[in-house]
Design a protein around this motif. Sequence first.
Motif, PDB file in Angstrom:
ATOM      1  N   LEU A  95      -6.496 -38.788  -4.514  1.00  6.01           N
ATOM      2  CA  LEU A  95      -5.212 -38.122  -4.654  1.00  6.01           C
ATOM      3  C   LEU A  95      -4.187 -38.852  -3.808  1.00  6.01           C
ATOM      4  N   PHE A  96      -3.017 -39.094  -4.392  1.00  5.72           N
ATOM      5  CA  PHE A  96      -1.894 -39.665  -3.662  1.00  5.72           C
ATOM      6  C   PHE A  96      -0.870 -38.555  -3.448  1.00  5.72           C
ATOM      7  N   ILE A  97      -0.641 -38.199  -2.189  1.00  9.88           N
ATOM      8  CA  ILE A  97       0.342 -37.177  -1.848  1.00  9.88           C
ATOM      9  C   ILE A  97       1.685 -37.888  -1.738  1.00  9.88           C
ATOM     10  N   VAL A  98       2.556 -37.664  -2.708  1.00  6.60           N
ATOM     11  CA  VAL A  98       3.829 -38.373  -2.758  1.00  6.60           C
ATOM     12  C   VAL A  98       4.909 -37.524  -2.094  1.00  6.60           C
ATOM     13  N   SER A  99       5.616 -38.136  -1.139  1.00  8.71           N
ATOM     14  CA  SER A  99       6.737 -37.483  -0.476  1.00  8.71           C
ATOM     15  C   SER A  99       7.874 -38.488  -0.387  1.00  8.71           C
ATOM     16  N   ALA A 100       9.096 -37.997  -0.314  1.00  6.86           N
ATOM     17  CA  ALA A 100      10.259 -38.886  -0.240  1.00  6.86           C
ATOM     18  C   ALA A 100      10.879 -38.810   1.147  1.00  6.86           C
ATOM     19  N   VAL A 101      11.183 -39.966   1.717  1.00  3.89           N
ATOM     20  CA  VAL A 101      11.712 -39.994   3.087  1.00  3.89           C
ATOM     21  C   VAL A 101      13.077 -39.315   3.179  1.00  3.89           C
ATOM     22  N   VAL A 102      13.855 -39.376   2.093  1.00  2.00           N
ATOM     23  CA  VAL A 102      15.102 -38.610   1.965  1.00  2.00           C
ATOM     24  C   VAL A 102      15.185 -38.150   0.508  1.00  2.00           C
ATOM     25  N   LYS A 103      16.048 -37.150   0.280  1.00  2.00           N
ATOM     26  CA  LYS A 103      16.241 -36.646  -1.081  1.00  2.00           C
ATOM     27  C   LYS A 103      14.911 -36.361  -1.765  1.00  2.00           C
ATOM     28  N   VAL A 128       1.867 -41.311   0.206  1.00  5.79           N
ATOM     29  CA  VAL A 128       2.883 -42.232  -0.299  1.00  5.79           C
ATOM     30  C   VAL A 128       4.244 -41.765   0.192  1.00  5.79           C
ATOM     31  N   LEU A 129       4.913 -42.604   0.968  1.00  9.02           N
ATOM     32  CA  LEU A 129       6.270 -42.315   1.441  1.00  9.02           C
ATOM     33  C   LEU A 129       7.236 -43.083   0.546  1.00  9.02           C
ATOM     34  N   ASN A 130       7.825 -42.368  -0.403  1.00  8.64           N
ATOM     35  CA  ASN A 130       8.636 -43.000  -1.437  1.00  8.64           C
ATOM     36  C   ASN A 130      10.117 -43.026  -1.045  1.00  8.64           C
ATOM     37  N   LYS A 131      10.893 -43.797  -1.812  1.00  5.58           N
ATOM     38  CA  LYS A 131      12.344 -43.970  -1.617  1.00  5.58           C
ATOM     39  C   LYS A 131      12.641 -44.585  -0.252  1.00  5.58           C
ATOM     40  N   ILE A 132      11.780 -45.486   0.195  1.00  5.77           N
ATOM     41  CA  ILE A 132      11.924 -46.084   1.517  1.00  5.77           C
ATOM     42  C   ILE A 132      13.207 -46.914   1.607  1.00  5.77           C
ATOM     43  N   ASP A 133      13.744 -47.323   0.451  1.00  7.25           N
ATOM     44  CA  ASP A 133      14.981 -48.113   0.447  1.00  7.25           C
ATOM     45  C   ASP A 133      16.186 -47.291   0.885  1.00  7.25           C
ATOM     46  N   LEU A 134      16.088 -45.959   0.822  1.00  8.80           N
ATOM     47  CA  LEU A 134      17.206 -45.098   1.211  1.00  8.80           C
ATOM     48  C   LEU A 134      17.226 -44.786   2.697  1.00  8.80           C
ATOM     49  N   LEU A 135      16.209 -45.254   3.408  1.00 12.95           N
ATOM     50  CA  LEU A 135      16.089 -44.924   4.826  1.00 12.95           C
ATOM     51  C   LEU A 135      16.976 -45.842   5.661  1.00 12.95           C
ATOM     52  N   VAL A 154      -1.413 -44.963   4.375  1.00  9.10           N
ATOM     53  CA  VAL A 154      -0.006 -44.575   4.230  1.00  9.10           C
ATOM     54  C   VAL A 154       0.715 -45.735   3.560  1.00  9.10           C
ATOM     55  N   ILE A 155       1.253 -45.489   2.370  1.00 11.96           N
ATOM     56  CA  ILE A 155       1.917 -46.549   1.603  1.00 11.96           C
ATOM     57  C   ILE A 155       3.402 -46.235   1.512  1.00 11.96           C
ATOM     58  N   GLU A 156       4.234 -47.157   1.945  1.00 12.90           N
ATOM     59  CA  GLU A 156       5.680 -46.995   1.845  1.00 12.90           C
ATOM     60  C   GLU A 156       6.144 -47.682   0.563  1.00 12.90           C
ATOM     61  N   THR A 157       6.848 -46.927  -0.302  1.00 13.74           N
ATOM     62  CA  THR A 157       7.186 -47.454  -1.617  1.00 13.74           C
ATOM     63  C   THR A 157       8.671 -47.299  -1.925  1.00 13.74           C
ATOM     64  N   SER A 158       9.127 -48.167  -2.799  1.00 14.29           N
ATOM     65  CA  SER A 158      10.483 -48.083  -3.345  1.00 14.29           C
ATOM     66  C   SER A 158      10.440 -48.645  -4.758  1.00 14.29           C
ATOM     67  N   VAL A 159      10.800 -47.811  -5.727  1.00 14.34           N
ATOM     68  CA  VAL A 159      10.847 -48.280  -7.104  1.00 14.34           C
ATOM     69  C   VAL A 159      11.995 -49.270  -7.287  1.00 14.34           C
ATOM     70  N   LYS A 160      13.139 -48.970  -6.693  1.00  8.22           N
ATOM     71  CA  LYS A 160      14.313 -49.833  -6.866  1.00  8.22           C
ATOM     72  C   LYS A 160      14.089 -51.226  -6.304  1.00  8.22           C
ATOM     73  N   LYS A 161      13.376 -51.319  -5.183  1.00  3.45           N
ATOM     74  CA  LYS A 161      13.153 -52.624  -4.554  1.00  3.45           C
ATOM     75  C   LYS A 161      11.737 -53.141  -4.762  1.00  3.45           C
ATOM     76  N   ASN A 162      10.955 -52.418  -5.579  1.00  2.00           N
ATOM     77  CA  ASN A 162       9.596 -52.840  -5.908  1.00  2.00           C
ATOM     78  C   ASN A 162       8.735 -53.031  -4.658  1.00  2.00           C
ATOM     79  N   LEU A 163       8.878 -52.128  -3.710  1.00  2.00           N
ATOM     80  CA  LEU A 163       8.113 -52.206  -2.460  1.00  2.00           C
ATOM     81  C   LEU A 163       6.875 -51.314  -2.542  1.00  2.00           C
TER      82      LEU A 163
END
Length: 311
Positions: A95-103, A128-135, A154-163
């Motif tokens: 299971l990947f618990i997805v959360s967003a660092v902001v928004k 998964v810490l998503n939207k890392i590009d907004l931080l 713990v995986i830091e991800t950003s769809v916009k920046k492909n991280l």
Amino acid sequence: MKGLVTKTHNRFYEITIVDRGQTYLCSPKGIFKRKEDPEYRLPVVGDEVTIELLKRKQRGVDGYIVDITPRRNSLTRALTDKRRQRVMAANLAQLFIVSAVVKPGLDWGFIDRYLLTCELAGIPCAIVLNKIDLLEGDRVDALPSIYRDLGYPVIETSVKKNLGIDRLRDMTAHGISLLSGASGVGKSSLINQLVPEANLATGEVDQKRGTGKHTTTYSALVPLGDDAWLADSPGLRDFAPPPVEPDQVRFGYREITEAQGHCRFSTCLHDSEPECAIREGVSQGIVTEHRYKSYLAVLDEMREFHQSRFQ
């Protein structure tokens, strides 16, 4: 005929015969309503089922689900009154618990509840810490290191920046991986990045409330490759662990399980007993106060639930 539940919607189920690449729309036979175990009264994504096909479609279905193979594991959550539960998915590799660092922002208590449930269910999990590009700045905060030290990826991800997408792709290469979390954290966007042909609907976060909108109204498995599936599920406003005996809560926290052998009493619940190694560990910084408070909150909830059963 054996198949895999790959989509659920309004008590109808898409069943995929994996080795044939065929999919059938089925509904459960009436016998399911009389199942002794309530968890098996309805199939969920990831279930391995037996189906009986009709000679021709009736009422829009190709056949009926007549049995569910015993599950290797299942992710279950409690509903609002905690007297009812809902199985979200079965036979998970992780299971990947997805959360967003902001928004909408991080909610570590929400994450802890997922981790507790996975520990007790025997489901490997990652954060998964998503939207890392907004931080703004280089790091989320000090808390991710706590979870890494406990052994949770713990995986830091950003769809916009492909991280972080390549790491996520490598980790989902086998079995069924469920992406779950609150509404608006970007689960569907992550799946679309991993499997562009999935083309899942995505939505914006409510700017006033800081909460997401439900863009997934059903549960589905998206094929990722040979023997690899990504599970998408509706976003949640909150996640409540299924009821367990209060003395079982401590086994959902790795640091507590590891240290509680040093308590004076083997039945110590770590809230008021004398010579408690966990409370001593909190005072020494061995057990983090954040996680300890999370544990106490769930412990109180389970006590209240079990007391209410006898009122």
